[in-house]
Scaffold this active site. Structure first.
Site, PDB file in Angstrom:
ATOM      1  N   CYS A 409      -5.393   0.877  -9.831  1.00 43.32           N
ATOM      2  CA  CYS A 409      -5.169  -0.032  -8.714  1.00 43.32           C
ATOM      3  C   CYS A 409      -5.438  -1.487  -9.053  1.00 43.32           C
ATOM      4  O   CYS A 409      -4.730  -2.377  -8.590  1.00 43.32           O
ATOM      5  CB  CYS A 409      -5.983   0.402  -7.507  1.00 43.32           C
ATOM      6  SG  CYS A 409      -7.740   0.495  -7.830  1.00 43.32           S
ATOM      7  N   HIS A 453     -11.388   0.738  -4.705  1.00 46.58           N
ATOM      8  CA  HIS A 453      -9.999   0.354  -4.657  1.00 46.58           C
ATOM      9  C   HIS A 453      -9.898  -1.168  -4.675  1.00 46.58           C
ATOM     10  O   HIS A 453     -10.847  -1.859  -4.303  1.00 46.58           O
ATOM     11  CB  HIS A 453      -9.362   0.911  -3.380  1.00 46.58           C
ATOM     12  CG  HIS A 453      -7.870   0.891  -3.397  1.00 46.58           C
ATOM     13  ND1 HIS A 453      -7.122   1.428  -4.411  1.00 46.58           N
ATOM     14  CD2 HIS A 453      -6.980   0.398  -2.506  1.00 46.58           C
ATOM     15  CE1 HIS A 453      -5.832   1.275  -4.155  1.00 46.58           C
ATOM     16  NE2 HIS A 453      -5.727   0.643  -2.991  1.00 46.58           N
ATOM     17  N   ASP A 469      -0.877  -3.436  -0.297  1.00 41.00           N
ATOM     18  CA  ASP A 469      -1.470  -2.575  -1.323  1.00 41.00           C
ATOM     19  C   ASP A 469      -0.377  -2.141  -2.277  1.00 41.00           C
ATOM     20  O   ASP A 469       0.348  -1.184  -2.021  1.00 41.00           O
ATOM     21  CB  ASP A 469      -2.128  -1.355  -0.666  1.00 41.00           C
ATOM     22  CG  ASP A 469      -2.905  -0.538  -1.684  1.00 41.00           C
ATOM     23  OD1 ASP A 469      -2.885  -0.898  -2.876  1.00 41.00           O
ATOM     24  OD2 ASP A 469      -3.534   0.458  -1.277  1.00 41.00           O
TER      25      ASP A 469
END
Lengths: 660, 305
Positions: A409, A453, A469
């Protein structure tokens, strides 16, 4: 006359006591190095072996040597004998050495009391409910041993002392509970060991590709969340931690001084705020986590203008706080200074990045469309979401975007934010956690380190900061399903737990959830029972008119009165209100006791005098004279005879036996 | 120790070899006007002890052998119609004696047992509406075989309570037994031996027992013992007030034998196993049928105030 059964230290008793002592120490195995644990085991084995081969038992000098060696071992390990860890190791050694020294009744008392102390030290490391229950069991076991050696008659059944101790414990429970609730709590702990912390896993205040994928291997709990209303869907459960504004092209960070200046922000509420409570585990950093976006700051913390929660000090012990958050919102104005910061770029921007962005810009009508293009780029190009990303040593963003195309991520978030800045869209990086595992038994979410994250926020005119995201564009499963923590070879795509695992896995999850739930309740109501809670409770009973000081005094006064009443009752029952003759006799007995002749409680004066005189013929005349007087006073009912009483008192005073 | 009483004990000790303590306790029981129960195996000298005491103290002695067909009238006596006088004449039974040896009391039926025990308690016998007083002093020594023997009716707890003391003689020590085996027949010695004191002196001694001083401190101690027996979980029942009276009375007699005018805790402890051993039962199903070890624990548990 015959004597009642006297207690002798039997091998069976030593075994029991050693076992209980070892059990009291056992949880420390997790807190001390393995070699010290092995040494402790060796000491214990030595004693157990000594039960069968008495010759093995250490003499005084050997024991002294073992003590010195133990101290040296602790010093070698910790370079100190002080502090929590070294102290506990030392205490453990002393306890196991004491096991080797149990020969007399007194040793048993000392051993049991050291064990009690060891049990207290366990709470310096953990205060979980399971440990507490375990230690309660050990305390009952130890106390039953005390009870056993203080019985005059041998127990009829071997487990009888245990049952008696259990009863005593139950009787003590209400008192403990009342004292727990009303006794004034100390806001500052008496000891401050817990800051002597080992390195804890958690988010860092600097992100570069690879920092989060390291975290993902840890299943440690970051925090737990309980919602006061139906929880938001998983797609909205982003837990905001840090916001990064600044980048040098390799890593992202934030310059606190500039951002934390408070400023009024106009916020448009699109939804109703969500209320929830967070139980944060210590992570040694001075920030808190909150559901995106928090609306207020809990006590001892500040809310910055980019909605970070900054705590006044590093979080070194578990804390809880309640918050309101908005999951959908809008903002109107970005200050020019901040806009500049949100567009600042490092020196790693390459021509092919600019080309890519220029292509998107040409095809798009507005910023929103560019964002969509970028997401489509991640989605359609052969990007791989992997737990084991390859290293990009040169220019991480560039190599990831155009060569490696495999990342976690933080790779996606950092590259995306950088591309947005190239396109002239203000962007920033947000670091936190995503998702969380639902504990149905306790109705709360557990957020673990592997939920860590990173995502981006871009400023879109008219909407304000919008969470994007990019990871979700590559691997929507990341948001939908839990990760399967199987690390393939470098660059292998990540796997997800789509089916929820087999029956055994489900049962295991059920069990761990039950345990976790019990722990969290324990922490909430017992460990976390603070002065504030206490005052709230008092207010509910209408007792809040007292100040803390007054309340402390009142409680202490109450405790003192209860103790006084109990004490008086004991005095009355035990007839400790002695007559002058009895007091004199007591003094006489004490004097003899000092030279090694102690009266047994059931021993009559004549028997005692004869025994004492037999032991010390040189004192026989004096002893006989005193006891004679005592018998006349006490058993011929002449206690009111002042002359005799004075004579008796004088003789006792003049009786000064010396040890031979 | 009172010289006269010491002579009694010594003389009795010559016949009952190596059993000074038992002789002393049984004498204390007698001086305290209590009845004595001797519980032991056949052949250890129960009858000899009773006979010896009667002889030494110059008491009129009767022995009743209890059997399973013994009737109450065999004990207390029977009224027989005298033709010459045209009326019923009471013929007193063997109980009309100063010292009655009720041998193997647990072999008789409860009916016969209770006839004896009633007489013991009331110190008089009533038949056909006429009350006949028993002689003074009146002292019953009952012997009993251990109750697990075949064909016995063990005395119920309420009856046991009527005996001031319960003694066990036990096997003699090796040296004492050797003297017994190699020496003259004990019965011959007993026949030769005369009385040391007479019943007149005995009555005086019994008077003096009542005059022995018991201080408050000692009553405290006695009460502590009673209270402990009631509070402790080790006994089925606590001791009764009658047990308390028995303890003090026994302790007084013991103090008299020791030549004291006051009772010490030691005196109380000395008579305690004999006075309460038969009144205490262990709680639960303990294998220990006798109370002695229970009494020892009790003594050890109660501090002297």
């Amino acid at each position: 006359m015959k004597q009642p059964v006297d207690f002798t230290v039997t091998p069976a008793f030593v075994t029991k006591l050693s076992l209980m002592m070892a059990l009291a120490l056992l949880p420390h195995v997790a807190n001390i190095p393995v070699n010290i644990s092995l040494y402790l085991l060796l000491l214990l084995t030595w004693r157990i072996a000594g039960l069968y081969w008495t010759r093995l038992l250490p003499g005084r000098w050997l024991l002294l040597a073992a003590t010195l060696i133990s101290i040296l071992i602790v010093y070698a390990q910790y370079q100190t004998l002080l502090g929590r860890d070294a102290g506990v190791a030392l205490l453990g050694m002393m306890l196991m050495l004491k096991v080797n020294e149990i020969t007399k009744r007194r040793d048993i008392y000392v051993s049991v009391f050291i064990s009690y102390f060891v049990i207290i030290t366990q709470f310096l490391f953990s205060q979980s409910v399971l440990l507490t229950l375990y230690l309660l069991g050990v305390v009952i076991g130890l106390t039953s041993l005390l009870l056993e050696i203080n019985r005059v008659t041998p127990p009829r059944r071997p487990y009888q002392p245990l049952i008696s101790t259990f009863k005593i414990t139950l009787q003590a429970l209400p008192i403990a509970l009342v004292l727990f609730i009303i006794f004034p709590r100390i806001t500052q702990p008496l000891w401050n060991f817990s800051s002597e912390a080992s390195a804890r896993t958690g988010l860092d205040d600097r992100v570069s590709p690879g920092t989060i994928s390291e975290l993902i291997e840890s299943s440690e709990v970051a925090f737990r969340v309980q919602f006061m209303q139906p929880p938001p869907p998983k797609q909205q459960r982003y837990w905001r931690g840090l916001v990064m504004w600044d980048t040098d092209g390799y890593s992202w960070y934030t310059d606190d001084k500039q951002v934390l200046r408070s400023e009024t922000i106009k916020l448009m509420m699109i939804d109703n705020p969500v209320k929830y409570e967070i139980f944060l585990e210590p992570h040694d950093e001075a920030w808190l986590f909150a559901l995106d976006l928090p609306l207020e700051a809990p006590p001892n913390s500040r809310l910055s203008q980019d909605f970070q929660l900054r705590y006044n000090e590093p979080v070194t012990k578990p804390i809880n706080y309640s918050l309101h958050s908005l999951t959908r919102y809008g903002m109107t104005r970005l200050a020019p200074g901040l806009r500049r910061r949100a567009l600042q770029l490092g020196d790693n921007v390459t021509q092919r990045q600019r080309d890519l962005v220029a292509r998107w810009r040409a095809d798009s009508a507005d910023d929103r469309a560019i964002v969509d293009q970028a997401l489509a780029f991640f989605n359609t190009e052969p990007f791989i979401y992997t737990l084991s990303p390859p290293r990009y040593p040169g220019n991480p963003v560039d190599e990831f975007l155009f060569e490696g195309m495999a990342g976690f991520c933080e790779h996606y978030a950092t590259s995306f934010s950088q591309l947005m800045r190239i396109a002239g869209i203000p962007s920033r990086l947000v670091l936190g956690y995503q998702g969380g595992e639902y504990n149905a038994l306790g109705d709360y979410f557990i957020v673990r380190q592997y939920h860590a994250h990173a995502w981006s926020e871009v400023w879109l005119e008219g909407r304000g900061w919008v969470r994007i995201d990019p990871t979700a564009a590559v691997a929507p499963e990341r948001i939908e399903y839990p990760l399967r923590l199987a690390f393939g070879e470098q660059g292998a795509p990540a796997m997800f737990e789509i089916d929820g695992g087999g029956m055994v896995a489900a049962m295991m999850r059920h069990f761990t959830h039950a345990l976790d739930s019990a722990n969290i309740q324990w922490r909430r109501w017992v460990v976390g029972y603070s002065r504030e809670h206490q005052f709230t409770l008092m207010r509910n009973f209408g007792l809040d008119s007292y100040s803390a000081m007054q309340w402390s005094l009142v409680t202490l006064g109450m405790v003192a009165i209860v103790l006084l009443l109990v004490g008086l009752n004991i005095v009355r029952r035990g007839r400790l209100l002695l007559s002058p003759a009895q007091q004199g006799y007591q003094r006489f007995c004490n004097k003899l006791s000092r030279i090694g002749i102690s009266r047994r409680s059931y021993e009559g004066p004549m028997d005692f005098a004869r025994r004492a005189a037999r032991n010390r013929p040189d004192l026989a005349r004096q002893i006989m004279a005193i006891v004679d007087l005592y018998i006349r006073l006490r058993y011929a009912s002449q206690e009111r005879d002042g002359r005799q009483l004075r004579l008796f008192a004088r003789q006792v005073r003049q009786f000064r036996p010396r040890q031979r | 120790m009172s010289a006269e009483l010491r002579r009694v004990i010594e003389a009795a000790g010559n016949i009952l070899l190596g059993k000074q303590e038992v002789v002393k306790l049984s004498l204390a029981c007698l001086l305290a006007r209590g009845h004595l129960l001797i519980e032991d195996l056949p052949g250890v000298g129960k009858t000899t002890l009773a006979h010896t005491l009667a002889q030494m103290l110059g008491l009129h002695y009767q022995r009743i052998q209890f059997t399973s067909d013994l009737l109450p009238s065999d004990i207390v006596g029977v009224s027989i119609f005298e033709r010459s006088e045209q009326r019923f004449q009471f013929h007193p039974g063997p109980i009309f004696a100063q010292l009655v040896l009720a041998d193997e009391i647990n072999r008789a039926t409860p009916k016969a047992q209770s006839a004896l025990l009633e007489a013991m308690e009331e110190r008089q016998v009533t038949t056909d509406g006429v009350t006949h007083g028993l002689p003074e002093p009146f002292f019953v020594i009952a012997t009993q075989n251990p109750s697990h023997q075949v064909g016995t009716f063990p005395l119920p707890e309420s009856q046991l309570d009527r005996f001031l003391m319960r003694l066990r003689i036990g096997y003699p020590e090796r040296a004492a037994e050797r003297d017994l085996l190699s020496g003259e027949d004990r019965r011959q010695i007993l026949k030769r031996a005369g009385a040391v004191i007479d019943s007149q002196r005995l009555a005086e001694y019994q008077q003096r027992v009542s005059a022995i001083h018991v201080s408050d401190a000692l009553i405290d101690y006695c009460q502590d013992i009673l209270a402990f027996s009631r509070d402790s979980a080790d006994y089925r029942h606590g001791l009764s007030p009658r047990a308390g009276l028995a303890i003090l009375q026994g302790a007084r007699a013991w103090a008299l034998i020791e030549g004291r005018k006051l009772v010490l805790p030691e005196d109380l402890q000395a008579v305690l196993p004999a006075t309460i051993g038969h009144r205490l039962q262990p709680a639960g199903d303990s294998a220990e049928p006798h109370g002695e070890s229970l009494v020892m624990n009790l003594i050890g548990s109660v501090p002297i105030p």
